[in-house]
Design a protein around this motif. Structure first.
Motif, short mmCIF file in Angstrom:
data_model
loop_
_atom_site.label_atom_id
_atom_site.label_comp_id
_atom_site.label_asym_id
_atom_site.label_seq_id
_atom_site.Cartn_x
_atom_site.Cartn_y
_atom_site.Cartn_z
N GLN A 69 0.84 -1.20 0.00
CA GLN A 69 0.00 0.00 0.00
C GLN A 69 0.87 1.25 0.00
N GLU A 70 1.97 1.21 0.75
CA GLU A 70 2.87 2.36 0.82
C GLU A 70 3.53 2.64 -0.53
N ALA A 71 3.94 1.57 -1.24
CA ALA A 71 4.57 1.73 -2.55
C ALA A 71 3.57 2.30 -3.56
N ARG A 72 2.35 1.81 -3.52
CA ARG A 72 1.32 2.34 -4.42
C ARG A 72 1.05 3.81 -4.15
N ARG A 73 0.97 4.17 -2.87
CA ARG A 73 0.71 5.56 -2.50
C ARG A 73 1.87 6.44 -2.97
N GLU A 74 3.11 5.97 -2.77
CA GLU A 74 4.27 6.76 -3.19
C GLU A 74 4.31 6.94 -4.70
N ARG A 75 4.02 5.87 -5.44
CA ARG A 75 4.01 5.95 -6.90
C ARG A 75 2.91 6.89 -7.39
N ALA A 76 1.73 6.82 -6.78
CA ALA A 76 0.63 7.70 -7.17
C ALA A 76 0.97 9.15 -6.87
N THR A 77 1.61 9.40 -5.73
CA THR A 77 2.01 10.76 -5.39
C THR A 77 3.04 11.30 -6.37
N THR A 78 4.01 10.46 -6.73
CA THR A 78 5.04 10.88 -7.69
C THR A 78 4.41 11.22 -9.04
N ARG A 79 3.53 10.35 -9.50
CA ARG A 79 2.86 10.61 -10.79
C ARG A 79 2.02 11.88 -10.75
N ALA A 80 1.32 12.09 -9.65
CA ALA A 80 0.48 13.29 -9.52
C ALA A 80 1.34 14.55 -9.53
N LEU A 81 2.49 14.50 -8.85
CA LEU A 81 3.39 15.67 -8.86
C LEU A 81 3.95 15.93 -10.24
N GLN A 82 4.30 14.87 -10.97
CA GLN A 82 4.80 15.05 -12.33
C GLN A 82 3.73 15.65 -13.24
N ARG A 83 2.49 15.17 -13.11
CA ARG A 83 1.41 15.73 -13.93
C ARG A 83 1.18 17.19 -13.59
N GLU A 84 1.22 17.51 -12.31
CA GLU A 84 1.02 18.90 -11.88
C GLU A 84 2.12 19.80 -12.43
N ASP A 85 3.38 19.33 -12.35
CA ASP A 85 4.50 20.12 -12.89
C ASP A 85 4.33 20.34 -14.39
N SER A 86 3.93 19.29 -15.10
CA SER A 86 3.72 19.41 -16.55
C SER A 86 2.61 20.40 -16.85
N ARG A 87 1.54 20.32 -16.07
CA ARG A 87 0.40 21.22 -16.29
C ARG A 87 0.81 22.66 -16.05
N VAL A 88 1.59 22.92 -15.01
CA VAL A 88 2.03 24.28 -14.69
C VAL A 88 2.96 24.80 -15.79
N ARG A 89 3.89 23.96 -16.25
CA ARG A 89 4.81 24.38 -17.32
C ARG A 89 4.05 24.71 -18.60
N LEU A 90 3.07 23.88 -18.96
CA LEU A 90 2.27 24.13 -20.16
C LEU A 90 1.49 25.43 -20.02
N ARG A 91 0.92 25.66 -18.85
CA ARG A 91 0.18 26.91 -18.62
C ARG A 91 1.10 28.11 -18.76
N ASP A 92 2.30 28.02 -18.20
CA ASP A 92 3.25 29.13 -18.29
C ASP A 92 3.68 29.39 -19.74
N LEU A 93 3.89 28.31 -20.50
CA LEU A 93 4.25 28.48 -21.91
C LEU A 93 3.13 29.15 -22.69
N LYS A 94 1.89 28.76 -22.41
CA LYS A 94 0.75 29.38 -23.10
C LYS A 94 0.64 30.85 -22.74
N ARG A 95 0.85 31.17 -21.46
CA ARG A 95 0.79 32.57 -21.04
C ARG A 95 1.88 33.39 -21.70
N ALA A 96 3.09 32.84 -21.79
CA ALA A 96 4.20 33.56 -22.43
C ALA A 96 3.90 33.79 -23.90
N ARG A 97 3.34 32.78 -24.57
CA ARG A 97 3.00 32.94 -25.99
C ARG A 97 1.91 33.99 -26.17
N ASP A 98 0.90 33.95 -25.31
CA ASP A 98 -0.18 34.94 -25.39
C ASP A 98 0.35 36.35 -25.11
#
Length: 145
Positions: A69-98
């Motif tokens: 259960q601990e490994a699954r929770r850690e993996r899910a947290t890591t994936r969620a953080l990576q998705r969040e970082d990607s989402r923030v970077r994409l948002r920043d790129l769109k704002r810079a382009r706009d």
């Protein structure tokens, strides 16, 4: 043979080979991989015993299939953080382009100039705005601005 009278039994079909025949048919290149023979290949003529439940292979398979259960929770947290970082970077790129493209200039063109611009954009596989931006930039550079 007429179309209406053709059946599946009219065609020759090869029988399927069993898995053991397919594995025996695969040649093993002993010059390139002598140490990589599997236990099945080395002990082909000997009777096989079932492996005990606590073997290394069994444990690694279980770990891949059902992690703790601990490994699954850690993996899910890591994936969620990576998705969040990607989402923030994409948002920043769109704002810079706009931010770059928000300074519009509205200029009326006569029909002939507009048609020439469309033709140039089509032939050069570029957008009309890119051509206009390059032309304005070149004009300003030539005149010292």
């Amino acid at each position: 043979m007429a179309k209406g009278q053709t059946t599946v039994s009219d065609f020759a079909v090869a029988p399927r080979r069993s898995r053991s025949v397919e594995q025996a048919a695969i040649p093993v290149d002993s010059a390139t991989k002598p140490a990589e023979l599997s236990a099945e290949t080395r002990n082909a003529g000997q009777p096989q015993e079932p492996a005990p439940l606590g073997t290394q292979a069994d444990q690694s398979a279980n770990r891949l299939i059902a992690p703790t259960q601990e490994a699954r929770r850690e993996r899910a947290t890591t994936r969620a953080l990576q998705r969040e970082d990607s989402r923030v970077r994409l948002r920043d790129l769109k704002r810079a382009r706009d931010r770059e493209s928000k300074h519009y200039v509205n200029c009326p063109l006569d029909y002939d100039t507009k048609m020439r611009l469309q033709k140039a954009a089509l032939e050069n596989d570029a957008k009309m705005t890119v051509i206009m931006k390059a032309a304005i930039d070149q004009f300003l550079k030539d005149n010292g601005y």
